[in-house]
Each structure stands twice: as C-alpha cells, then as structure tokens.
Design an enzyme around this catalytic site. Structure first.
Site, mmCIF file in Angstrom:
data_model
loop_
_atom_site.group_PDB
_atom_site.id
_atom_site.type_symbol
_atom_site.label_atom_id
_atom_site.label_comp_id
_atom_site.label_asym_id
_atom_site.label_seq_id
_atom_site.Cartn_x
_atom_site.Cartn_y
_atom_site.Cartn_z
ATOM 1 N N HIS A 136 0.881 -1.176 0.000
ATOM 2 C CA HIS A 136 0.000 0.000 0.000
ATOM 3 C C HIS A 136 0.921 1.230 0.000
ATOM 4 O O HIS A 136 2.030 1.171 0.528
ATOM 5 C CB HIS A 136 -0.828 -0.054 1.291
ATOM 6 N N ASP A 213 3.270 -4.376 8.058
ATOM 7 C CA ASP A 213 2.064 -3.592 7.881
ATOM 8 C C ASP A 213 0.902 -4.539 8.175
ATOM 9 O O ASP A 213 0.568 -5.400 7.361
ATOM 10 C CB ASP A 213 2.016 -3.042 6.456
ATOM 11 N N GLN A 216 -4.296 -4.990 7.281
ATOM 12 C CA GLN A 216 -5.314 -5.943 6.822
ATOM 13 C C GLN A 216 -5.281 -7.267 7.582
ATOM 14 O O GLN A 216 -6.218 -8.050 7.495
ATOM 15 C CB GLN A 216 -5.139 -6.227 5.315
ATOM 16 N N LYS A 239 -10.254 -0.317 10.825
ATOM 17 C CA LYS A 239 -10.437 -1.510 9.997
ATOM 18 C C LYS A 239 -10.802 -2.719 10.855
ATOM 19 O O LYS A 239 -10.876 -3.843 10.367
ATOM 20 C CB LYS A 239 -9.162 -1.801 9.194
ATOM 21 N N CYS A 377 -4.845 2.437 -3.577
ATOM 22 C CA CYS A 377 -3.597 2.982 -3.012
ATOM 23 C C CYS A 377 -2.423 2.053 -3.288
ATOM 24 O O CYS A 377 -1.544 1.889 -2.437
ATOM 25 C CB CYS A 377 -3.720 3.255 -1.520
HETATM 26 N N1 7TS Z 1 -1.670 -0.686 4.680
HETATM 27 C C1 7TS Z 1 -2.596 -1.467 4.100
HETATM 28 C C2 7TS Z 1 -2.248 -2.879 3.706
HETATM 29 C C3 7TS Z 1 -3.879 -0.965 3.912
HETATM 30 O O1 7TS Z 1 -4.809 -1.744 3.352
HETATM 31 C C4 7TS Z 1 -4.185 0.360 4.305
HETATM 32 C C5 7TS Z 1 -5.518 0.982 4.045
HETATM 33 C C6 7TS Z 1 -3.176 1.114 4.918
HETATM 34 C C7 7TS Z 1 -1.931 0.551 5.080
HETATM 35 C C8 7TS Z 1 -3.404 2.498 5.417
HETATM 36 O O2 7TS Z 1 -4.245 2.496 6.515
HETATM 37 P P1 7TS Z 1 -4.738 3.874 7.179
HETATM 38 O O3 7TS Z 1 -5.733 3.450 8.192
HETATM 39 O O4 7TS Z 1 -3.553 4.549 7.746
HETATM 40 O O5 7TS Z 1 -5.354 4.669 6.041
HETATM 41 N N2 7TS Z 1 -6.205 0.412 2.965
HETATM 42 C C9 7TS Z 1 -7.287 0.909 2.335
HETATM 43 C C10 7TS Z 1 -7.896 0.232 1.297
HETATM 44 O O6 7TS Z 1 -7.505 -0.842 0.845
HETATM 45 N N3 7TS Z 1 -8.948 0.954 0.870
HETATM 46 O O7 7TS Z 1 -9.023 2.058 1.619
HETATM 47 C C11 7TS Z 1 -7.996 2.043 2.540
#
Ligand code: 7TS
Length: 420
Positions: A136, A213, A216, A239, A377
């Site tokens: 990501h 990371d 997910q 999430k 992303c």
């Molecule tokens: N890493 C992964 C694997 C992710 O899926 C996401 C967000 C992030 C980092 C960033 O997370 P945040 O909470 O700091 O924004 N993924 C997604 C997605 O797949 N669709 O919207 C956000």
C-alpha cells in the site's frame, strides 16, 4: 497463532451466526437507493457495533477530560480509560508490555513514525531497505522520502501472477546492506497472506529488523507479535470495528528505546529548558500533544467485541465466505480475479470483461452493494498488472452467504446491462 493453511474447512462446516452479530451494527440496517445495504468495502473501513458507538458517546457524556495532567476525577477517568485501552491492545496482539503500544492516527502514521524516528537515525547513504512490490502507498512513500533524504536505496520483492512473493529474488537482494524489511502481512489488493514467519526468520538470521504492515491482517487473523517475532507492527482501529483517527505502532522495547522522538510538543517531554529538553518514558515519548482519547475508549470496546466473537472464528468464517464468493464469481463469463495465493484473506480484486471498475461499482451501488473501485492505493500493482484499476469486494464476519449470492446476482445483471 493458528496457521490459515491448517484450517482446511469446507463451506458451512463451522457454526458461526453472522446474523446474530449483524444485530449489533445499526448501519447494516440502512437502505441505499431504497435497497438493503450490502456492505462489501471492509478493507477500506469496517462498520461499528453499538458497543463501540456507545463507548464513544459514554466517554463524552461521562468522562471527558484531558489525559495525564489533571488531578481531578474526570482527568483520572479519562487517563484510566486511555491507558486501559493500551493494555487491551497489548493483550490482543500478544505484546509483553503495554509500553510497546504507541497510539498513532493509524497505520500510515505508525509507518511514518518508524521511517522518521528510526530511519533517520539508523539508515545511511548506501544502505538498503527491502519492501515488496505489493505494498500500500502507506508502506512505500515514507520509505521513498527517507531513501531520497539520506541516499539509501529501496529494493523490492516481486510478486508472481498468483500474487505471491518471489523468495528467490528475496534471497538475492537480502544482503549486508539491508537495514530494514518493511512488508505487508496481508495484501489489500490480492488478499495474499504473506509467509511472514519465513521472511522474519531469514531477516533475523542476518540481524535485519522487520516492520509488518498489519492493517489488513490484525482485523482478520489471530496475530501474536511475540510468536511472529516482528520488530515493528502497524495497524488501524477503523479496519477492526473501531473509530477512525486512532491506530497503533507496536515495537520491540529495544528498538523503541533506541529511537529518536517523532514529533515534539506537550506530553512527550520530561524536563524542558529554553534550549534543550529530555524525553518522557516510552510510549509517551512518541505521543506528542493531546491524543485521540475518545478513540481509545472506542478502540477498547472494539477489541472486547472481537475477542468475544473470537479471532479464530472470524478467520475460519471469512475463509469459507471468501472461497464461496470466489467460486461463484469465477463461474461468471469474463471474470478475472487478481490473486490466487493458497493462504488468503477476504479482499477480492477483479475485473468483469471490459467494464470499467468505476462503472461497475456505480452499477453495484445502484443495487445497494458497496464495493471499492480504483487502484486501492497501490498504483505500482496496477502498473505491473498492466491495468488501470480493479473492483474490489472485501468481507468481514458480519457478511452473510446470502449477501454473497445477492452480490453474484448483481454481477450477472451487470454483465447483461453492459452487453458482455
Ligand atoms: N496498509 C494497508 C495494507 C492498507 O490496506 C491500508 C488501508 C493502509 C496501510 C493504510 O491504513 P490507514 O488506516 O492509515 O489509512 N487500505 C485501504 C484500502 O484498501 N482501501 O481504503 C484504505
């Protein structure tokens, strides 16, 4: 931690009452365009149960005060709730101490924290950081910024047509120049659960630390940081049923102790003079300013909820739901699914014939189905696959087999509508 590979279950072999849990989620009763909502965008953010919404409201109605400073009842309650949430997170991911839990705004800020506070201290010109090609942007751009600033080089583990990592290349690029491996535990595009234990073992054999990371993985799998032996892990509350604006950086104590502060301000100091200062103890050293206190109350309620459902139950149920969805999707002519790793979670990216993902997701929205369309992303993945975008359905434990059937029916309707 239970390995997903060892969970060979066929459809409906486990007792799991998603309907019972749905009752706790007010938003799942919403209608969109006059139709019942079918929410399949859980990789972007999950919905919140009443228990989490109540924890937020109750905090503002009964406990609201700033933390770590007030000698009054409300200040003590707010601090106890905030620090209690830290303990709950530590227990949830198997950390030895709550001091290893740093609250951030989310995964993105947690990774930026390491890139800044660890990276700028330990990474020098000529050093290398290994990432995968399926990151990501949150786990790519912070390292690009660091590498440009200090003259380091990023190396990449490629993925193959199944969306799995190429260990031959990993072995070749892992060297005495490698300073860090920063890699996703579960891909938000392919759904692949990467063989993280193997990566960590190989890295540690060479004394290289690993950042995971977990954005997910932590919401969907039982994750134990001690068992995995990762050096850092980042994830987001939103999430995993919790509120937006709060997340976690977990770190091994020794790594955290060696790091510079991230941001300067209130709360992160011990003593301050006009021209210098000393730092607060970990974790407060990394939490400058008033934190997301209400968010921590909500996050604790989210963890309580997940523990009550049981992370292993969640993994097993989602595995069944995902296998069922993929099987049915592949029966539709013109369907391409990106990612077929043997160990995978419930994010399913696809294209249907030449229908543009934005048109398809608009069509699905008209039928009440929420999915995501775009590059997720992860523009570098799209570029390598030679596509502009995909549509993505992503599941959580409150989704039902009936919702999958409805989703499949709408995909078939879309095929007819767009003349496939
Ligand atoms: N890493 C992964 C694997 C992710 O899926 C996401 C967000 C992030 C980092 C960033 O997370 P945040 O909470 O700091 O924004 N993924 C997604 C997605 O797949 N669709 O919207 C956000």
């Amino acid at each position: 931690m239970m390995s997903v590979a060892s969970m060979n279950v066929s459809k409906k072999t486990i007792e799991f009452d998603a309907r019972k849990y749905r009752e706790d989620f007010p938003i799942l009763k919403e209608t969109v365009h006059g139709l019942p909502l079918v929410y399949l965008d859980n990789a972007a953010t999950t919905q919140k149960p009443r228990q989490v919404i109540d924890a937020l409201t109750s905090y503002y109605e009964h406990d609201n005060a700033n933390v770590h400073r007030a000698i009054h009842q409300l200040g003590e309650r707010a601090t106890a709730g905030y620090e209690g949430a830290r303990k709950r997170v530590a227990r949830f991911i198997g950390a030895k101490s709550e001091k290893q839990i740093i609250f951030t705004r989310g995964t993105t800020e947690a990774i930026n924290l390491v890139a800044s506070a660890w990276g700028r201290k330990f990474v020098e010109a000529g050093d290398e950081i290994i990432l995968s090609e399926m990151e990501h942007h949150s786990n790519l751009i912070p390292w690009q910024l660091l590498a440009k600033d200090v003259g380091a080089r990023l190396r990449f583990i490629p993925f193959d047509e199944n969306g799995t990592l190429d260990f031959n290349v990993f072995e070749q690029i892992l060297s005495s120049k490698t300073k860090l491996i920063a890699i996703t535990h579960m891909s938000n595009v392919f759904g692949t659960i990467n063989p993280i234990k193997r990566i960590i073992r190989m890295a540690h054999d060479r004394g290289v630390p690993v950042l995971l990371d977990g954005a997910q993985s932590v919401p969907h799998l039982p994750v134990d940081v001690e068992h995995l032996d990762c050096d850092f892990m980042a994830f987001s509350a939103h999430k995993m049923l919790g509120p937006t604006g709060i997340g976690v950086l977990y770190g091994k104590m020794q790594q955290l102790e060696n790091m510079n502060p991230y941001q300067g301000g209130g709360e992160m100091i011990n003593s301050v003079w006009l021209d210098s200062a000393t730092w607060a103890e970990i974790p407060h050293k990394f939490e400058a300013g008033t934190p997301n206190i209400a968010g921590a109350f909500g996050f604790a309620a989210a963890i309580d909820y997940l523990e009550q459902v049981g992370m292993e139950n969640i993994t097993l149920y989602e595995q069944e739901l995902t296998s069922y969805a993929i099987e049915k999707m592949l029966e539709i002519p013109g369907m391409t699914i990106y990612g077929s790793a043997p160990e995978r979670g419930g994010a399913v990216s696809f294209n249907l014939g030449d229908i543009h993902p934005h048109d398809l997701s608009h069509f699905l929205d008209q039928q009440g189905v929420a999915v995501r369309a775009g590059h997720h992303c992860a523009q570098t993945i799209m570029r390598k696959l030679n596509i502009a975008a995909t549509t993505r359905a992503s599941f959580y434990f409150y989704n039902t087999f009936e919702e999958i059937d409805y989703f499949i029916d709408q995909l078939i309707k879309a095929s007819e509508f767009f003349g496939l």
